[in-house]
Design a protein around this motif. Structure first.
Motif, PDB file in Angstrom:
ATOM      1  N   VAL A   1       8.684-103.967 -73.512  1.00  0.00           N
ATOM      2  CA  VAL A   1       7.512-103.921 -71.236  1.00  0.00           C
ATOM      3  C   VAL A   1       7.871-103.181 -70.538  1.00  0.00           C
ATOM      4  O   VAL A   1       7.469-101.739 -70.274  1.00  0.00           O
ATOM      5  N   ALA A   2       9.271-103.202 -70.170  1.00  0.00           N
ATOM      6  CA  ALA A   2       9.715-102.081 -68.960  1.00  0.00           C
ATOM      7  C   ALA A   2       9.657-101.113 -69.900  1.00  0.00           C
ATOM      8  O   ALA A   2       9.352 -99.994 -68.901  1.00  0.00           O
ATOM      9  N   ALA A   3      10.253-100.850 -70.656  1.00  0.00           N
ATOM     10  CA  ALA A   3       9.996 -98.681 -71.692  1.00  0.00           C
ATOM     11  C   ALA A   3       8.990 -99.069 -70.846  1.00  0.00           C
ATOM     12  O   ALA A   3       8.482 -97.352 -70.593  1.00  0.00           O
ATOM     13  N   ALA A   4       7.575 -99.262 -71.940  1.00  0.00           N
ATOM     14  CA  ALA A   4       6.570 -99.111 -71.531  1.00  0.00           C
ATOM     15  C   ALA A   4       5.517 -98.663 -69.890  1.00  0.00           C
ATOM     16  O   ALA A   4       5.133 -97.631 -69.788  1.00  0.00           O
ATOM     17  N   VAL A   5       6.228 -99.521 -69.631  1.00  0.00           N
ATOM     18  CA  VAL A   5       6.435 -99.823 -68.408  1.00  0.00           C
ATOM     19  C   VAL A   5       6.541 -98.467 -67.056  1.00  0.00           C
ATOM     20  O   VAL A   5       6.093 -97.376 -66.664  1.00  0.00           O
ATOM     21  N   LEU A   6       7.902 -97.717 -67.075  1.00  0.00           N
ATOM     22  CA  LEU A   6       8.626 -96.770 -67.089  1.00  0.00           C
ATOM     23  C   LEU A   6       8.195 -95.393 -67.532  1.00  0.00           C
ATOM     24  O   LEU A   6       8.088 -94.661 -66.894  1.00  0.00           O
ATOM     25  N   VAL A   7       8.159 -95.569 -68.346  1.00  0.00           N
ATOM     26  CA  VAL A   7       7.522 -94.505 -69.015  1.00  0.00           C
ATOM     27  C   VAL A   7       6.094 -93.678 -68.775  1.00  0.00           C
ATOM     28  O   VAL A   7       5.570 -92.948 -68.534  1.00  0.00           O
TER      29      VAL A   7
ATOM     30  N   ALA B   1       2.135-103.518 -74.388  1.00  0.00           N
ATOM     31  CA  ALA B   1       3.308-103.256 -75.095  1.00  0.00           C
ATOM     32  C   ALA B   1       3.477-104.544 -75.513  1.00  0.00           C
ATOM     33  O   ALA B   1       4.470-105.358 -76.466  1.00  0.00           O
ATOM     34  N   VAL B   2       3.430-105.842 -74.249  1.00  0.00           N
ATOM     35  CA  VAL B   2       3.398-107.158 -75.308  1.00  0.00           C
ATOM     36  C   VAL B   2       2.384-107.489 -76.113  1.00  0.00           C
ATOM     37  O   VAL B   2       3.362-108.149 -76.582  1.00  0.00           O
ATOM     38  N   PHE B   3       1.182-106.964 -76.903  1.00  0.00           N
ATOM     39  CA  PHE B   3       1.027-106.930 -77.642  1.00  0.00           C
ATOM     40  C   PHE B   3       1.433-106.108 -79.388  1.00  0.00           C
ATOM     41  O   PHE B   3       1.849-107.025 -79.843  1.00  0.00           O
ATOM     42  N   LEU B   4       1.912-105.484 -78.828  1.00  0.00           N
ATOM     43  CA  LEU B   4       2.845-104.612 -79.626  1.00  0.00           C
ATOM     44  C   LEU B   4       3.887-105.361 -80.043  1.00  0.00           C
ATOM     45  O   LEU B   4       4.684-105.768 -81.585  1.00  0.00           O
ATOM     46  N   ALA B   5       4.773-106.041 -79.194  1.00  0.00           N
ATOM     47  CA  ALA B   5       6.023-106.787 -79.378  1.00  0.00           C
ATOM     48  C   ALA B   5       5.761-108.053 -79.914  1.00  0.00           C
ATOM     49  O   ALA B   5       6.019-108.835 -80.852  1.00  0.00           O
ATOM     50  N   LEU B   6       4.301-108.720 -79.872  1.00  0.00           N
ATOM     51  CA  LEU B   6       4.290-109.456 -80.842  1.00  0.00           C
ATOM     52  C   LEU B   6       3.511-109.715 -81.996  1.00  0.00           C
ATOM     53  O   LEU B   6       4.239-110.182 -83.271  1.00  0.00           O
ATOM     54  N   LEU B   7       2.871-108.444 -82.182  1.00  0.00           N
ATOM     55  CA  LEU B   7       2.524-107.955 -83.887  1.00  0.00           C
ATOM     56  C   LEU B   7       3.520-107.480 -84.526  1.00  0.00           C
ATOM     57  O   LEU B   7       3.974-107.851 -85.872  1.00  0.00           O
ATOM     58  N   ALA B   8       4.595-106.477 -84.551  1.00  0.00           N
ATOM     59  CA  ALA B   8       5.401-105.903 -85.180  1.00  0.00           C
ATOM     60  C   ALA B   8       6.523-106.781 -86.129  1.00  0.00           C
ATOM     61  O   ALA B   8       6.454-105.931 -87.115  1.00  0.00           O
TER      62      ALA B   8
ATOM     63  N   ALA C   1       7.698 -97.840 -76.196  1.00  0.00           N
ATOM     64  CA  ALA C   1       7.727 -99.413 -76.771  1.00  0.00           C
ATOM     65  C   ALA C   1       7.991 -99.681 -78.451  1.00  0.00           C
ATOM     66  O   ALA C   1       9.043-100.241 -78.970  1.00  0.00           O
ATOM     67  N   ALA C   2       7.725 -98.560 -78.988  1.00  0.00           N
ATOM     68  CA  ALA C   2       7.797 -98.835 -80.457  1.00  0.00           C
ATOM     69  C   ALA C   2       8.739 -98.302 -80.184  1.00  0.00           C
ATOM     70  O   ALA C   2       9.743 -99.161 -81.258  1.00  0.00           O
ATOM     71  N   VAL C   3       9.564 -97.491 -79.767  1.00  0.00           N
ATOM     72  CA  VAL C   3      11.052 -96.622 -80.222  1.00  0.00           C
ATOM     73  C   VAL C   3      12.007 -98.394 -79.758  1.00  0.00           C
ATOM     74  O   VAL C   3      12.795 -98.268 -80.271  1.00  0.00           O
ATOM     75  N   ALA C   4      12.155 -98.631 -78.443  1.00  0.00           N
ATOM     76  CA  ALA C   4      12.678 -99.840 -78.479  1.00  0.00           C
ATOM     77  C   ALA C   4      12.347-101.004 -79.180  1.00  0.00           C
ATOM     78  O   ALA C   4      13.267-101.466 -79.411  1.00  0.00           O
ATOM     79  N   LEU C   5      11.361-101.243 -79.642  1.00  0.00           N
ATOM     80  CA  LEU C   5      11.371-102.858 -80.856  1.00  0.00           C
ATOM     81  C   LEU C   5      11.854-101.813 -82.279  1.00  0.00           C
ATOM     82  O   LEU C   5      12.882-102.480 -83.128  1.00  0.00           O
ATOM     83  N   VAL C   6      12.232-100.306 -82.189  1.00  0.00           N
ATOM     84  CA  VAL C   6      12.936 -99.784 -83.504  1.00  0.00           C
ATOM     85  C   VAL C   6      14.218-100.343 -83.648  1.00  0.00           C
ATOM     86  O   VAL C   6      15.106-101.022 -83.907  1.00  0.00           O
ATOM     87  N   LEU C   7      14.745-100.057 -82.095  1.00  0.00           N
ATOM     88  CA  LEU C   7      15.927-100.373 -82.135  1.00  0.00           C
ATOM     89  C   LEU C   7      16.772-101.664 -81.260  1.00  0.00           C
ATOM     90  O   LEU C   7      17.703-102.253 -80.925  1.00  0.00           O
TER      91      LEU C   7
END
Lengths: 103, 240
Positions: free
Chosen positions: A87-93, B177-184, A73-79
Motif C-alpha cells: 500500500v505504501a508503494a502505491a501511495v508514494l509512487v 492497492a488494498v484491493f489488489l493485494a487482497l485479490l492477488a 503495488a503490483a511489483v511489490a506483490l510480485v516481490l
C-alpha cells in the motif's frame, strides 16, 4: 438533513446485506457448483473494484498517477512484500508522479 | 493449543495461530490506517465530523463510504447517493455466504459478526486452511481494522483542513492497492484469472453507461460466465 437521510439509508442497507449473507442456511451451499461460484464472486468483485478505483473519475475513464501507483503495488506483490509495504508503494509512487506534474 | 499440535499443524501444511494473527494484523493495520484517507475525503466533501464518524462506525465498508461521500459532494440526492453505496455493499452478502459456512458461528453471534463482513476479513478468513485459523483470522482482522479505521477516520476528519489536497499525497491510490493485494493470492488458476480479467472489462466497460455502483455488480457476472465456459470446454458438468 439530506446527508443524515443518506447516511441512515446506507447504514441500514449495508448492514442488511452483510447479515443476509451470514444467515443463509449452510445447506444451501452444499452443491459444488454453488461453492465454486461463491469462491469466484469475490475474485470478480475485487478485480472490478481495483480497476474502477484506479481508472475511474466519476463516470469517466482516465489514466492518471493512480495507475503508476497500482503498478508499483503490483511489483511489490510480485516481490512478496508485506501488505503495508504494498500500500505504501502505491501511495508514494502516486504522490511522486503527481509531484513531478504528470497525471 | 499445545506446542505439540501447533507443531503438527505446521508440518501438515496448516498454519500456526501466531502466523494467522500476524497476517490478520498486517491487513487490519494497513487497511485500518487508510481510514485516514476516508476521514479527509469525507470532511473535504462537506460532511460534519459527526456524519463522517457515523459512516465509519455504522456502515464500515470502505468502498460504500467513499462512494456515498463522493456522490453527495457531486450534488447527488440522498437516495441516489445511498443506492450507489448500497450496490457496492451487496458484495458483502456474497462474502457472508461463504463465511457463514466456513466460520460456522453460533446464530446469536451472527448479528454482531455481520458488521465485520467486508472484503478484508473475508479475504483473510477464506485464505486459511482450517476453521480455527479462519475464525482467528476473521476476528483479529475485524477487530484491528474496526478500531483503527474509526480512529483514523476521526483523525483524518479533524486534520482535513491542515492537509489540503489528499490527491497530492497519493492517498487515493491506497484503496485500489488494498484491493489488489487482497485479490492477488486468489488468482491461483486460469479460471480465477479469467474471472478477474472479464470482471475488469465489464467493470470498466459499463462504467460510463451505468449509475455508480452498478458496473461493479454487473462485473460479478464474470464468475458464472467463466464457470459455464469452463464446463463447456471440459465437456462435462461445471462442477469440475
Amino acid at each position: 438533513m439530506n446527508v443524515w437521510i443518506a447516511i441512515g439509508v446506507t447504514v441500514l442497507g449495508c448492514y442488511a446485506v452483510k447479515l443476509a449473507g451470514l444467515l443463509v442456511p449452510a445447506g444451501a451451499l452444499e452443491r459444488p457448483v454453488v461453492k465454486r461460484l461463491a469462491a469466484l464472486l469475490p475474485v470478480a468483485l475485487l478485480a472490478a473494484l481495483t480497476a474502477e478505483q484506479t481508472f475511474a473519475d466519476g463516470q469517466v475513464l482516465v489514466l492518471d498517477a493512480r495507475a503508476a501507483g497500482l503498478g508499483a503495488a503490483a511489483v511489490a506483490l510480485v516481490l512478496r512484500a508485506p501488505f503495508l509495504l504494498v500500500v505504501a508503494a502505491a501511495v508514494l509512487v502516486t504522490a511522486g508522479v503527481r509531484a513531478m506534474g504528470v497525471g | 493449543m499445545t506446542e505439540r499440535t501447533a507443531f503438527r499443524d505446521t508440518e501438515t501444511g496448516g498454519k500456526a495461530d501466531r502466523a494467522v494473527v500476524r497476517d490478520a494484523l498486517g491487513v487490519g493495520v494497513a487497511v485500518g490506517l487508510s481510514g485516514f484517507a476516508f476521514g479527509v475525503t469525507s470532511a473535504g466533501s462537506g460532511l460534519t465530523l459527526m456524519q463522517t464518524c457515523a459512516l465509519s462506525l455504522l456502515v464500515f465498508t470502505g468502498a460504500s463510504q467513499f462512494a456515498l461521500v463522493g456522490a453527495l459532494a457531486a450534488g447527488g440526492g440522498p437516495f441516489t447517493a445511498a443506492a450507489g453505496a448500497f450496490f457496492l455493499g451487496v458484495r458483502n452478502a456474497f462474502y457472508g455466504l461463504r463465511l457463514s459456512q466456513l466460520l460456522a458461528l453460533p446464530r446469536a453471534v451472527r448479528p454482531f459478526a455481520a458488521q465485520w463482513v467486508i472484503d478484508e476479513t473475508a479475504a483473510v478468513a477464506l485464505a486459511q486452511p482450517t476453521r480455527r485459523a479462519a475464525r482467528i483470522g476473521f476476528f483479529v482482522t475485524g477487530l484491528s481494522l474496526y478500531v483503527l479505521w474509526n480512529l483514523t477516520t476521526l483523525l483524518g476528519a479533524l486534520g482535513a483542513g491542515a492537509i489540503g489536497d489528499t490527491g497530492a499525497w497519493g492517498l487515493d491510490a491506497a484503496g485500489p492497492a488494498v484491493f489488489l493485494a487482497l485479490l492477488a493470492p486468489m488468482l491461483k488458476t486460469g479460471t480465477e484469472r479469467a474471472v478477474a480479467g472479464l470482471a475488469v472489462l465489464l467493470g470498466l466497460g459499463l462504467l460510463p453507461v451505468l449509475p455508480a455502483g452498478v458496473p461493479v455488480l454487473m462485473a460479478a457476472l464474470a464468475a458464472p460466465v467463466v464457470l459455464w465456459a469452463d464446463g463447456r470446454r471440459k465437456g462435462r458438468g461445471i462442477e469440475g
